[in-house]
Scaffold this motif. Structure first.
Motif, short mmCIF file in Angstrom:
data_model
loop_
_atom_site.label_atom_id
_atom_site.label_comp_id
_atom_site.label_asym_id
_atom_site.label_seq_id
_atom_site.Cartn_x
_atom_site.Cartn_y
_atom_site.Cartn_z
N LEU A 34 -2.68 -5.04 -1.38
CA LEU A 34 -2.14 -4.02 -0.49
C LEU A 34 -2.26 -2.63 -1.09
O LEU A 34 -2.42 -1.65 -0.37
N ARG A 35 -2.15 -2.51 -2.42
CA ARG A 35 -2.22 -1.24 -3.13
C ARG A 35 -1.12 -0.26 -2.70
O ARG A 35 -1.30 0.95 -2.68
N ARG A 36 0.02 -0.84 -2.33
CA ARG A 36 1.22 -0.04 -2.05
C ARG A 36 2.41 -0.79 -2.65
O ARG A 36 2.43 -2.02 -2.69
N ARG A 37 3.40 -0.05 -3.12
CA ARG A 37 4.62 -0.70 -3.58
C ARG A 37 5.39 -1.21 -2.36
O ARG A 37 5.63 -0.48 -1.41
N MET A 38 5.77 -2.49 -2.41
CA MET A 38 6.49 -3.09 -1.30
C MET A 38 7.73 -3.78 -1.84
O MET A 38 7.70 -4.39 -2.92
N GLU A 51 4.11 -3.82 -6.91
CA GLU A 51 2.93 -3.03 -6.58
C GLU A 51 1.69 -3.92 -6.57
O GLU A 51 0.57 -3.43 -6.49
N GLU A 137 8.05 0.07 2.15
CA GLU A 137 6.99 0.61 1.31
C GLU A 137 7.58 1.85 0.66
O GLU A 137 7.99 2.79 1.36
N GLU A 138 7.66 1.83 -0.67
CA GLU A 138 8.41 2.85 -1.39
C GLU A 138 9.83 2.90 -0.83
O GLU A 138 10.49 1.86 -0.80
N SER A 149 -3.77 -1.99 7.31
CA SER A 149 -4.59 -0.81 7.05
C SER A 149 -5.81 -0.73 7.96
O SER A 149 -6.50 0.29 7.99
#
Length: 286
Positions: A34-38, A51, A137-138, A149
């Motif tokens: 995902l390349r996002r902090r979840m 992450e 997310e964040e 995405s």
């Protein structure tokens, strides 16, 4: 729409096709970082934070986030005797999710006998979206389902001539509607209220929620139920359609440059239900 649902390229009702010489497998699953902090919240506590989330795109389903077991609080997952078998990924173990005094059975799962080609999901667990309090997310809550995405919305100004009629009445006429292009869907045309006979619109009961556009209100037009809709306060990302009205071409006559539009196959929305503990303020974040 996303990569694998609605009319996406990996969905059963895909509108396009791969230019390859031979047939593809009936089902294609796609996994990627995902390349996002979840983060996941349950029972008033953070139960997962990573992450290094892997998003699984499975035909006909919304994307699912898989967390590494190391990113899940040690006291959160309680093994259960319930097991199932995924048609592509093999045996699946289910867990009760617990945080303090809060407990929900069958609220998380792990594929325990993955085939070699699916090792990206090894040592990972997924949480049932509606069983959790919230996903983030964040520091921002993500509602509806994991963000895809591959879902994109573009809005374009146009000078095309749009006319909406019902029975013998002109409900709307505009030479400056907005065209909304949403991945995998036919264009939707949004008309400024100044070009709409608003006396023809009767507010209908009930609203729906789009994770990408916000809260949607509906209107009846004479005997045509929910024939029009509007995002009164659309999310900032699509704020250009806020307050504009769009019309359902299978319920009223919609003509674009004198050509009547028809509802295209596969345009119905896959329902995802309402998130647990979702407040109107969180859903209506405009």
């Amino acid at each position: 729409m996303g990569l694998s649902w609605q009319q996406g390229p990996l969905a059963p009702g895909a509108i396009g096709h791969f230019l390859v010489p031979g047939p593809l497998p009936e089902r294609l699953l796609f996994a990627e970082r995902l390349r996002r902090r979840m983060r996941v919240r349950f029972g008033g506590e953070w139960v997962a934070d990573s992450e290094d989330v892997v998003l699984l795109h499975e035909p006909g389903r919304y994307p699912v986030a898989y967390f590494p077991l190391a990113a899940v609080d040690d006291s959160t997952l309680k093994p259960s005797e319930h097991t199932t078998r995924h048609r592509d990924l093999g045996p699946t173990a289910w867990f009760t999710v617990q945080a303090g005094a809060h407990s929900t059975p069958r609220a998380a799962w792990q594929h325990t006998g993955l085939p070699d080609h699916a090792v990206d999901l090894g040592g990972r667990v997924a949480f049932a979206w509606r069983a959790m309090d919230a996903f983030f997310e964040e520091d921002e809550r993500i509602v509806g389902h994991a963000a895809d995405s591959y879902h994109r919305i573009d809005i374009r100004q146009t000078s095309r001539h749009l006319v909406v009629r019902h029975e013998d009445r002109v409900v709307a006429e505009s030479t400056h509607p907005l065209a909304l292009y949403e991945s995998g869907f036919a264009p939707r045309w949004y008309v400024p209220r100044a070009d709409v006979d608003v006396s023809a619109l009767t507010p209908a009961q009930g609203r729906t929620f789009c994770p990408y556009k916000g809260m949607c209100s509906y209107y009846d037009i004479a005997g045509a139920r929910k024939a029009a809709w509007s995002y009164e306060d659309a999310y900032p990302e699509v704020g250009r359609v806020s307050g504009l009205v769009s019309f359902e071409p299978d319920k009223v006559e919609v003509h674009l440059d004198a050509v009547r539009l028809r509802l295209e196959p596969g345009q119905t929305v896959v329902p995802h239900g309402v998130d647990r503990n979702l407040t109107l303020d969180e859903a209506d974040r405009s």
